[in-house]
Design a protein around this motif. Structure first.
Motif, PDB file in Angstrom:
ATOM      1  N   LEU A   4       0.835  -1.348  -0.136  1.00  0.00           N
ATOM      2  CA  LEU A   4      -0.071   0.255   0.135  1.00  0.00           C
ATOM      3  C   LEU A   4       1.383   1.143  -0.248  1.00  0.00           C
ATOM      4  O   LEU A   4       2.053   1.060   1.056  1.00  0.00           O
ATOM      5  N   HIS A   5       0.388   2.436  -0.842  1.00  0.00           N
ATOM      6  CA  HIS A   5       0.775   3.438  -0.587  1.00  0.00           C
ATOM      7  C   HIS A   5      -0.107   4.813  -0.929  1.00  0.00           C
ATOM      8  O   HIS A   5      -1.110   4.890  -1.522  1.00  0.00           O
ATOM      9  N   GLU A   6       0.258   5.233   0.797  1.00  0.00           N
ATOM     10  CA  GLU A   6      -1.044   6.802   0.812  1.00  0.00           C
ATOM     11  C   GLU A   6      -0.523   8.311  -0.763  1.00  0.00           C
ATOM     12  O   GLU A   6       0.933   8.055  -1.165  1.00  0.00           O
ATOM     13  N   VAL A   7      -1.432   8.393  -0.900  1.00  0.00           N
ATOM     14  CA  VAL A   7      -1.665   9.498  -1.825  1.00  0.00           C
ATOM     15  C   VAL A   7      -1.995  10.788  -0.834  1.00  0.00           C
ATOM     16  O   VAL A   7      -2.352  10.270  -0.743  1.00  0.00           O
ATOM     17  N   CYS A  53      13.277   4.529  -9.920  1.00  0.00           N
ATOM     18  CA  CYS A  53      13.207   5.228 -10.830  1.00  0.00           C
ATOM     19  C   CYS A  53      12.013   6.163 -11.417  1.00  0.00           C
ATOM     20  O   CYS A  53      10.859   5.166 -10.527  1.00  0.00           O
ATOM     21  N   VAL A  54      11.657   6.632 -12.731  1.00  0.00           N
ATOM     22  CA  VAL A  54      10.730   6.920 -12.957  1.00  0.00           C
ATOM     23  C   VAL A  54       9.600   5.470 -13.722  1.00  0.00           C
ATOM     24  O   VAL A  54       8.287   5.751 -13.276  1.00  0.00           O
ATOM     25  N   THR A  88      10.066   2.932  -6.335  1.00  0.00           N
ATOM     26  CA  THR A  88      10.467   2.082  -5.708  1.00  0.00           C
ATOM     27  C   THR A  88      11.429   0.152  -5.682  1.00  0.00           C
ATOM     28  O   THR A  88      11.971  -0.377  -4.323  1.00  0.00           O
ATOM     29  N   GLY A  89      11.683   0.585  -6.854  1.00  0.00           N
ATOM     30  CA  GLY A  89      12.951  -0.055  -7.545  1.00  0.00           C
ATOM     31  C   GLY A  89      12.277  -1.881  -7.745  1.00  0.00           C
ATOM     32  O   GLY A  89      12.972  -2.609  -8.335  1.00  0.00           O
ATOM     33  N   LEU A 117      12.130  -6.591  -9.384  1.00  0.00           N
ATOM     34  CA  LEU A 117      12.546  -6.203  -9.617  1.00  0.00           C
ATOM     35  C   LEU A 117      12.431  -5.324 -10.661  1.00  0.00           C
ATOM     36  O   LEU A 117      12.997  -5.905 -12.045  1.00  0.00           O
ATOM     37  N   CYS A 118      13.100  -4.214 -10.409  1.00  0.00           N
ATOM     38  CA  CYS A 118      12.292  -3.209 -12.359  1.00  0.00           C
ATOM     39  C   CYS A 118      13.814  -3.566 -13.167  1.00  0.00           C
ATOM     40  O   CYS A 118      15.289  -3.125 -12.995  1.00  0.00           O
ATOM     41  N   ASP A 119      13.984  -3.795 -14.335  1.00  0.00           N
ATOM     42  CA  ASP A 119      14.502  -4.517 -14.811  1.00  0.00           C
ATOM     43  C   ASP A 119      15.012  -2.954 -15.551  1.00  0.00           C
ATOM     44  O   ASP A 119      16.138  -2.944 -16.421  1.00  0.00           O
ATOM     45  N   HIS A 120      14.895  -1.188 -15.825  1.00  0.00           N
ATOM     46  CA  HIS A 120      15.085  -0.166 -16.111  1.00  0.00           C
ATOM     47  C   HIS A 120      16.316  -0.419 -14.281  1.00  0.00           C
ATOM     48  O   HIS A 120      17.178   0.732 -14.780  1.00  0.00           O
ATOM     49  N   CYS A 121      16.259  -0.358 -13.523  1.00  0.00           N
ATOM     50  CA  CYS A 121      17.226   0.114 -13.041  1.00  0.00           C
ATOM     51  C   CYS A 121      17.686  -0.451 -11.171  1.00  0.00           C
ATOM     52  O   CYS A 121      18.275  -0.964 -10.700  1.00  0.00           O
ATOM     53  N   LYS A 122      17.686  -2.235 -11.564  1.00  0.00           N
ATOM     54  CA  LYS A 122      18.032  -3.053 -11.169  1.00  0.00           C
ATOM     55  C   LYS A 122      19.427  -3.023 -10.930  1.00  0.00           C
ATOM     56  O   LYS A 122      19.612  -2.620 -12.090  1.00  0.00           O
TER      57      LYS A 122
END
Length: 588
Positions: A240-243, A512-513, A518-519, A475-480
């Motif tokens: 969960l992430h609060e907005v 990253c964006v 979060t990664g 894992l995000c492939d763009h920033c791991k």
């Protein structure tokens, strides 16, 4: 001629480029088509709606109608404005954090009306975020009121709204809705709630909350009232992430608006209610499963986002190991028996079962499901919704289904002895039964059936296999990033025995964006598959515990979930920390 080109559904991207001879809204529409934000049919539909709504001397813009009909996202439209005008889209970090700019010269009500907010002042130039940069009134009026030249940036409306609430909703301040008496109690009658929920700002705010969840690929929306605020949280990849949340005074109006959309009773606030909403978002029909429960300060609302386009019914894409997929397919080819999928709530059991059902779906088979609730509609499969309030429960439906001679039956969940007994009976009479249980491991499913009251000889006669699974974040492939594993980790988890690679490396998240910093981006399943053999059947008759059954499964070749998770971590798709969090936490 340009209109004819745009209305052609097969228009090429090159043909959909902006044309300087067209009005700015029409150029925006062409950019949207070129960027793939919507198709030509959607634009034509919006154009017809704009013509129908137009009044003498007051035209309705096609870009505005596209957004109102949910045929394009707020962010997609903002990016099209930015491309047309050659200006940037204002990011959330650009908005003031603590106090508004030039509050003494620009009233919040004016800024709210023109949907604009100053975000920077430098060298006599005032940068203003505009939700509608095609309207020349707002920048002209702001320039006249402040004496500064205005530099426009394009605002995403929901981000602009969040900034307004943060900057102007402080107690004692002149907020955009300061004319309302916050201390006055709201009348809690149905007609008053309907009036509140029908106000344009409330409708726009609820739509923004819902659309933002879909655009950012959230799986759930949690709306939780507290004494002094309304908390809104989105669930991404199981976390969960609060907005930025609306003011507390809007709690009754927002909850009532959602209940109206879900066709629930807005006057009933003492009992839980369940419903569904269907909306067009980004040109796609999206279903939302709505649940309301009374709490201390109002009703807590949870919306499950059921985006069929975001769900992939494919074992490989789900992340299941090839050996597990092979065993699942073997079980599904059997003519009869029970195959179970186990795990806690939110572990992807239903998605795995749907994937299996789609592989079984053929003209030569009759496939029937009994679900509570039906999450996704599967073409060619008979899906039945449980309705306990009228006595239509799993057991009653199963009895009736057996009379219709199905080949495959999926039971959403085996919750009690009666349902378990009928499922066993169906398996014994030549049907393949798929179902779920809430257990922490595959072996524990056997002891769970025993605890329900199913006889040991029946368990061994019908149980063909048990799949236990969890979802871990990818894992995000763009920033791991890849680093050498610490010796302590290698020793603790025996990583040197699991890979021949030297040095042993693991991947870690950075942010990253692409992954909202979060990664992690998306989730995958890690699973174990227990196939009962003679040794396990002997342990069932001996009424041993699930640990003994699991040890026998491992000796027979079963890879445990934790081992599967470690293999995924070594492969670089997730982390050991994520595996430990998902598996060990649920077992504790």
């Amino acid at each position: 001629m340009s209109d004819a080109v745009l209305s052609d559904p097969d228009v090429s991207e090159a043909q959909a480029r902006p044309d300087a001879t067209l009005s700015a809204p029409e150029q925006v529409a062409r950019i949207l088509v070129a960027r793939g934000q919507c198709d030509a049919r959607s634009v034509e539909r919006a154009r017809r709606a704009a013509e129908d709504r137009a009044m003498p001397g007051a035209a309705v813009r096609v870009d505005v109608v596209l957004l109102q009909l949910g045929l394009v996202s707020e962010r997609g439209l903002a990016e099209a404005y930015a491309e047309l005008l050659g200006v940037p889209v204002a990011t959330p970090e650009r908005y003031p954090v603590d106090e508004p700019l030039l509050a003494e010269r620009l009233l919040p009500r004016f800024l709210r009306d023109v949907r604009a907010l100053p975000i920077a002042l430098s060298d006599g130039r005032l940068t203003v975020a505009l939700a509608d940069p095609l309207d020349p009134f707002a920048p002209g009026a702001i320039a006249a009121a402040t004496g500064f030249s205005v530099v426009p940036e394009v605002a995403v409306p929901i981000e602009l709204e969040a900034a307004f609430e943060r900057l102007y909703a402080a107690p004692g301040g002149e907020g955009p809705d300061a004319h309302e008496d916050d201390a006055a109690p709201l009348e809690e009658d149905a007609e008053r709630l309907k009036d509140l929920a029908s106000e344009a700002p409330v409708i726009r705010l609820v739509n923004q909350i819902v659309f933002r969840a879909v655009e950012t690929r959230a799986s759930d929306i949690h709306i939780e009232p507290f004494e002094d605020r309304l908390r809104v949280r989105y669930r991404y990849d199981g976390v969960l992430h609060e907005v930025d949340s609306p003011p507390a005074r809007l709690i009754p109006a927002i909850v009532s608006r959602i209940k109206i959309m879900a066709r629930l009773d807005i006057a009933e606030r003492r009992l839980p209610q369940d419903g569904r909403i269907k909306l067009a978002v980004r040109g796609q029909e999206i279903d939302f499963r709505v649940s309301t429960i009374p709490s201390l300060h109002g009703e807590t609302v949870v919306l499950r986002v059921l985006d069929r386009t975001a769900v992939v019914f494919d074992y490989g894409r789900l992340g299941l190991a090839p050996a597990v997929v092979s065993r699942i397919n073997e079980m599904l080819e059997l003519p009869n028996g029970i195959v179970l999928v186990t795990g806690p709530t939110g572990s992807g059991k239903t998605t795995t079962l749907y994937t299996g059902l789609l592989t079984l779906n053929a003209v030569t088979r009759k496939v029937v499901t009994v679900e509570d609730p039906i999450e996704y509609q599967l073409r060619g499969i008979n899906q039945i919704q449980v309705k306990p309030q009228i006595g239509l429960n799993f057991a009653a439906l199963l009895r009736s289904i057996l009379r219709q001679d199905p080949d495959v039956i999926m039971v959403g969940e085996i919750r009690d002895l009666e349902t378990a007994q009928i499922a066993v009976q169906a398996a014994l009479t030549g049907h393949l039964v798929l179902s779920t249980l809430h257990t922490n491991s595959a072996a524990a499913a056997i002891t769970r059936l025993r605890d329900m009251g199913v006889e040991d000889y029946l368990i061994t006669a019908v149980l063909r296999g048990v799949l236990a699974q969890r979802l871990v974040r990818r894992l995000c492939d763009h920033c791991k990033i890849e680093t050498e594993a610490a010796p302590e980790l290698v020793e603790r988890f025996g990583l040197d025995r699991r890979t021949a690679k030297r040095p042993i490396t693991l991947f870690h998240p950075t942010g990253c964006v692409h992954c909202r910093q979060t990664g992690y981006r998306g989730r995958q399943a890690i699973a174990e598959f227990l196939r009962p053999d003679d040794a396990i059947n002997s342990l069932v008759f001996a009424r041993t515990d699930h640990q003994a059954i699991e040890r026998a499964g491992v000796e027979g070749g079963m890879t445990t979930m934790f081992e599967a998770g470690l293999e995924a971590a070594l492969a670089g798709t997730t982390t050991i920390e994520e595996v430990t969090r998902s598996i060990r936490a649920s077992e504790g």
